[in-house]
Design a protein around this motif. Sequence first.
Motif, PDB file in Angstrom:
ATOM      1  N   LEU A 159       0.842  -1.200   0.000  1.00 53.61           N
ATOM      2  CA  LEU A 159       0.000   0.000   0.000  1.00 53.61           C
ATOM      3  C   LEU A 159       0.878   1.251   0.000  1.00 53.61           C
ATOM      4  CD1 LEU A 159      -3.036   0.646   2.376  1.00 53.61           C
ATOM      5  CD2 LEU A 159      -1.304   2.368   2.004  1.00 53.61           C
ATOM      6  N   LEU A 160       1.886   1.269   0.856  1.00 56.86           N
ATOM      7  CA  LEU A 160       2.803   2.408   0.920  1.00 56.86           C
ATOM      8  C   LEU A 160       3.437   2.653  -0.446  1.00 56.86           C
ATOM      9  CD1 LEU A 160       4.416   4.499   2.630  1.00 56.86           C
ATOM     10  CD2 LEU A 160       6.085   2.673   3.038  1.00 56.86           C
ATOM     11  N   GLY A 161       3.848   1.580  -1.107  1.00 52.47           N
ATOM     12  CA  GLY A 161       4.431   1.714  -2.436  1.00 52.47           C
ATOM     13  C   GLY A 161       3.455   2.310  -3.430  1.00 52.47           C
ATOM     14  N   GLU A 162       2.205   1.848  -3.386  1.00 52.23           N
ATOM     15  CA  GLU A 162       1.195   2.368  -4.303  1.00 52.23           C
ATOM     16  C   GLU A 162       0.929   3.852  -4.058  1.00 52.23           C
ATOM     17  OE1 GLU A 162      -0.490   0.320  -6.993  1.00 52.23           O
ATOM     18  OE2 GLU A 162       1.581  -0.165  -6.415  1.00 52.23           O
ATOM     19  N   LEU A 163       1.042   4.270  -2.811  1.00 48.42           N
ATOM     20  CA  LEU A 163       0.862   5.685  -2.473  1.00 48.42           C
ATOM     21  C   LEU A 163       1.831   6.545  -3.288  1.00 48.42           C
ATOM     22  CD1 LEU A 163      -0.931   7.172  -0.258  1.00 48.42           C
ATOM     23  CD2 LEU A 163       1.143   7.207   1.130  1.00 48.42           C
TER      24      LEU A 163
END
Length: 296
Positions: A159-163
């Motif tokens: 999720l952090l990466g997608e952010l």
Amino acid sequence: MIDDLRAELARGDLPPLTEQQLRNVLTVLEKDSQAHLESFTMAAPGPHAVVAFGDLAAADLVVYVLHGIETDLTLFPEWADAAQRLCVDIIRSCVARGEPRNVATVAWFAWDSGTHTSALATRNATVGAARLAVDIDRMQLRNARAHIAVAAYSYSSTLLGELFAMGIGDDVHTAFSIASAGVTHAAGVAMADAIARGELVMYATEGANDSIAPLGRLGQHPLDPRDIRGVVVYECDGGEAPGIDGSTVVGLAVEGHSSQTSVDDRGIRHIGYYDEHAQGYLTMVARLADAAVAAR
């Protein structure tokens, strides 16, 4: 907001599991006067809730604590405990330096993290990233000067990466990837660029005997955050760590992939990533205290 939660519980026709999940949230709120219900939604496959510990409007540092897959409000009490303790420990670390700061942590249960199967894709992480970005924007309307940090565990590191891959992570300036299920190559490039521009400080760790985290990297998000250019890799296999009081201590090694410490039938403790004596946890506290001190 808490009145909405109480009203939902008063209906009397909730499925037993849903009722227990909502009572878990209410119990946490009633036990801690510094706990605040930031949002509450009846959603499928289960209700969502976001609870802050500390004063978001006055905080120098706000840390969003994110869970991994197959986690819902059934497990909220243990994650709330971790978020509460993290808040207190960061404050204690700042005070020990002679630099007291206002700190708030957020137990962020506003997304469907999916299952072991869905975790091989990015869909749940992408939707979660969009929701997190909205919540951060709303928080900044109350406190535009706060330094924003994200502590992402397992699939929430995806999720952090997608952010960052979607270009909506600009407000996050400190990030932790703990036992990552991996990020996409596009996310890795975006994170590396943010680090190179001085906009992001990112840390990553994973236990040597964690056999679960690498499985997440077999899908659509194969990149280990520890391999991203500019990421600071820190140890969690036991050894020297910064103590809360500023001393140097020997931190414990994590065992397996668990976020929280458990005790088996023989009474043996198995150390999770958020154990208060774990090497990686103590390092995270110290680095977040660094961010809090620098924020003012």
